[in-house]
Design a protein around this motif. Structure first.
Motif, PDB file in Angstrom:
ATOM      1  N   ARG A  80       0.844  -1.193   0.000  1.00  0.00           N
ATOM      2  CA  ARG A  80       0.000   0.000   0.000  1.00  0.00           C
ATOM      3  C   ARG A  80       0.881   1.246   0.000  1.00  0.00           C
ATOM      4  O   ARG A  80       0.872   2.050   0.933  1.00  0.00           O
ATOM      5  N   ASN A 195     -15.728   8.133   1.897  1.00  0.00           N
ATOM      6  CA  ASN A 195     -15.516   6.742   1.473  1.00  0.00           C
ATOM      7  C   ASN A 195     -15.074   5.868   2.644  1.00  0.00           C
ATOM      8  O   ASN A 195     -14.876   4.671   2.494  1.00  0.00           O
ATOM      9  N   PRO A 197     -12.878   4.336   5.086  1.00  0.00           N
ATOM     10  CA  PRO A 197     -12.197   3.045   5.050  1.00  0.00           C
ATOM     11  C   PRO A 197     -12.388   2.241   6.332  1.00  0.00           C
ATOM     12  O   PRO A 197     -12.579   2.806   7.417  1.00  0.00           O
ATOM     13  N   SER A 199     -11.370  -1.874   8.268  1.00  0.00           N
ATOM     14  CA  SER A 199     -10.558  -3.090   8.233  1.00  0.00           C
ATOM     15  C   SER A 199     -11.037  -4.068   9.289  1.00  0.00           C
ATOM     16  O   SER A 199     -11.399  -3.669  10.401  1.00  0.00           O
ATOM     17  N   ASP A 212      -8.930  -4.928   4.288  1.00  0.00           N
ATOM     18  CA  ASP A 212      -8.666  -3.501   4.447  1.00  0.00           C
ATOM     19  C   ASP A 212      -9.094  -2.799   3.168  1.00  0.00           C
ATOM     20  O   ASP A 212      -8.471  -2.984   2.117  1.00  0.00           O
ATOM     21  N   LEU A 213     -10.150  -2.012   3.218  1.00  0.00           N
ATOM     22  CA  LEU A 213     -10.630  -1.347   2.014  1.00  0.00           C
ATOM     23  C   LEU A 213     -11.472  -0.130   2.369  1.00  0.00           C
ATOM     24  O   LEU A 213     -11.893   0.032   3.528  1.00  0.00           O
ATOM     25  N   SER A 214     -11.671   0.727   1.393  1.00  0.00           N
ATOM     26  CA  SER A 214     -12.587   1.849   1.560  1.00  0.00           C
ATOM     27  C   SER A 214     -13.871   1.524   0.814  1.00  0.00           C
ATOM     28  O   SER A 214     -13.957   0.535   0.077  1.00  0.00           O
ATOM     29  N   CYS A 215     -14.878   2.363   1.004  1.00  0.00           N
ATOM     30  CA  CYS A 215     -16.182   2.110   0.390  1.00  0.00           C
ATOM     31  C   CYS A 215     -16.287   2.660  -1.025  1.00  0.00           C
ATOM     32  O   CYS A 215     -17.342   2.517  -1.661  1.00  0.00           O
ATOM     33  N   ALA A 219      -9.328   4.105  -3.873  1.00  0.00           N
ATOM     34  CA  ALA A 219      -8.901   5.143  -2.935  1.00  0.00           C
ATOM     35  C   ALA A 219      -8.639   6.448  -3.689  1.00  0.00           C
ATOM     36  O   ALA A 219      -8.096   6.439  -4.798  1.00  0.00           O
TER      37      ALA A 219
END
Length: 385
Positions: A80, A195, A197, A199, A212-215, A219
């Protein structure tokens, strides 16, 4: 006058901003997000020590510098890079201008059984999150579980670094951060929700299962990188300021990112924002200042849920069951052209092990910005040679 806990650390903030711009120019030349061919990897302990020295020179207490360096480098180790050491120059600019406190007062505002309300004192998000996770793990060891909200924090980078750390201590961990309204909700054409994020991490024997991500579909930092490189973005990533789909990253940054999976990602973002923003007492939506605004605290919020696996039964037996579950998924038939099915956290673990042995390549543009910052702070930059 600087904010409480703020130190100027010598040089003018404008000099750091110039270093940030040099980093941006380096990215446009291909030096900011991809490894430079022929660049020598920097051993992880050397890079970590260098980052700690920079943060200490900026005025951070030792533990805070260690926590931040660990989180930034862990993001690079996990692949990342948009949330790794690359964030140090812009963080330095905000620290030196007083937009973020260098020595925040971290406070437990209240605790009712397993539920805690924390105040991050406008510290770096990595500092605040590391402290909040430690607090939550201690409470979970005592009571079996912990629910923690945090206000007055900042951008904390890759959330998986913190949930994985809890999972390595035998905890199930959920962490979410709210963001400024930067995403159009399903059916909308302007930014109205963050958004946000999140996890999850679950202990397992080989490596923790980490999601582990954003909506959003991507990103926002990836759109920023595309704009810096002068490259188009795929359809479905963003809307322009008039609410029309765009492949121009510059217009996307002025407009809104789009949720993943339409109403599903949008719905998740609303719930995550309610937990980390509204219920935490932090700012939310349009009340969160943009990154370009150095005059106000951003007052971002976090929400944590930590469960001690030992409170659910025999931890060895339960973690063995997780291993069996993960093994079934990993052993399932792969799609054509795919070598094998992987579970969340597996690819990052493979990369982490390799880079711990080989070192991390610091791209040319980032290395130049870090050297400039180190020179201004009087910190030796030999680790980058």
């Amino acid at each position: 006058m600087g904010r409480p806990g703020h130190h100027r650390a010598g040089a003018r903030p404008g000099a750091v901003l110039r270093a940030v711009e040099r980093l941006r120019r380096g990215v446009r030349r291909g030096g900011g997000a991809v490894s430079r061919p022929g660049a020598a990897p920097v051993p992880v302990p050397r890079l970590r020590s260098f980052v700690v020295s920079l943060l200490s020179a900026l005025g951070l207490p030792e533990q805070h510098a260690q926590d931040t360096a660990t989180a930034l480098i862990d993001a690079d180790l996990a692949g990342r890079s948009t949330h790794g050491v690359r964030l140090l120059p812009p963080y330095a600019a905000r620290l030196r201008d007083g937009a973020i406190a260098t020595a925040p007062r971290l406070r437990v505002l209240s605790r009712t059984g397993a539920v805690s309300v924390l105040d991050g004192g406008n510290g770096l998000g990595q500092v605040v999150a590391a402290w909040a996770v430690r607090h939550s793990v201690e409470v979970a060891r005592e009571l079996g579980a912990a629910v923690t909200t945090v206000r007055r924090s900042n951008h904390l980078g890759a959330l998986g670094s913190f949930t994985r750390a809890a999972a390595e201590q035998g905890m199930v961990c959920f962490l979410v951060q709210n963001t400024r309204a930067n995403m159009a909700p399903a059916g909308g054409r302007q930014a109205a929700v963050g958004n946000n994020p999140f996890s999850f991490a679950v202990p397992a024997r080989g490596f923790p299962v980490v999601l582990d991500l954003s909506c959003s579909a991507v990103a926002r930092s990836n759109i920023d990188l595309a704009a810096e490189r002068g490259e188009p973005i795929p359809e479905g990533w963003a809307l322009d300021p008039d609410g029309h789909p765009t492949t121009d990253p510059r217009l996307g940054l002025l407009g809104a990112v789009l949720p993943f999976a339409g109403h599903k990602g949008s719905g998740l973002a609303v719930v995550m924002g309610a937990l980390a923003g509204a219920l935490s007492g932090a700012a939310f939506g349009a009340a969160v200042p943009p990154l370009s605004d150095y005059s106000r605290e951003r007052d971002l919020g976090h929400f944590l849920l930590v469960v001690d696996v030992a409170a659910l039964g025999d931890p060895e037996e339960l973690i063995g069951r997780v291993d069996g579950y993960v093994g079934e998924i990993g052993g399932s038939a792969p799609a054509p052209g795919v070598d094998r099915v992987r579970v969340p956290g597996e690819a990052a673990d493979v990369r982490r092990r390799a880079l711990l042995a080989e070192g991390i390549v610091v791209p040319a543009g980032l290395a130049a910005a870090l050297r400039a910052l180190a020179d201004e702070l009087g910190v030796p930059a030999g680790a980058l040679d």
